[in-house]
Design a protein around this motif. Sequence first.
Motif, PDB file in Angstrom:
ATOM      1  N   ASP A 145       0.918  -1.179  -0.086  1.00 49.62           N
ATOM      2  CA  ASP A 145       0.159  -0.272   0.139  1.00 49.62           C
ATOM      3  C   ASP A 145       0.945   1.394  -0.195  1.00 49.62           C
ATOM      4  O   ASP A 145       1.042   1.457   0.637  1.00 49.62           O
TER       5      ASP A 145
ATOM      6  N   GLU B 148      -0.169   4.208  -0.034  1.00 49.50           N
ATOM      7  CA  GLU B 148       0.081   5.378   1.244  1.00 49.50           C
ATOM      8  C   GLU B 148      -0.253   5.044   2.223  1.00 49.50           C
ATOM      9  O   GLU B 148       0.309   5.869   3.236  1.00 49.50           O
TER      10      GLU B 148
ATOM     11  N   CYS C 229       5.098   6.941   4.563  1.00 45.09           N
ATOM     12  CA  CYS C 229       5.455   8.603   5.188  1.00 45.09           C
ATOM     13  C   CYS C 229       7.015   8.263   5.314  1.00 45.09           C
ATOM     14  O   CYS C 229       7.740   7.631   6.243  1.00 45.09           O
TER      15      CYS C 229
END
Length: 169
Positions: free
Chosen positions: A12, A14, A17
């Motif tokens: 994923d 997303e 970070c």
Amino acid sequence: MEQEVIEVYAFDPEDYCDWRRKSDGMTFRDVVKEFERDFHQRHSCEYALNLYANSATMHLLEKSCDAASFLSYGMDLTQGNAFDAEQDPSINHAIEAHSRHVFVYGIDSAYMEISDGRIVIDEEKGIYPLTLLIDSSMHDGMLRLATPTSDDDGEAELVVIDSPQFEYV
């Protein structure tokens, strides 16, 4: 073009970070190493030699390796979605001459050992750097690890590219 042993892996995008996975802080490079280990577990006689992914995934990989801004990871595929060991390096080398970036076409394999501070290729076991290949047909969050099958009776063609040598300090 050769036949390949292939495994496709999903992640994923997303969930990252600052190039680390939010859930456990693992870098994307370390996640790729886990995929390499899984590939070898599934195909115990083989090690992944090629990593196929789109440009966004290559960018995530280069950032997770803390690559300098002038480095660009991956070789563009020129013959569809499989690596052509004769044409792809030649065409990409011609493109390099007109770019501001230094292209990185390979990174150390998860199985390469460190000896005296140097990363070692093990030809006997078939452990080589992981070739980074940009396949624009791949979706975000997917990458493909592969190794060519050895059905060509050992008749590998050596492709030599005259390229300037760079040392990154």
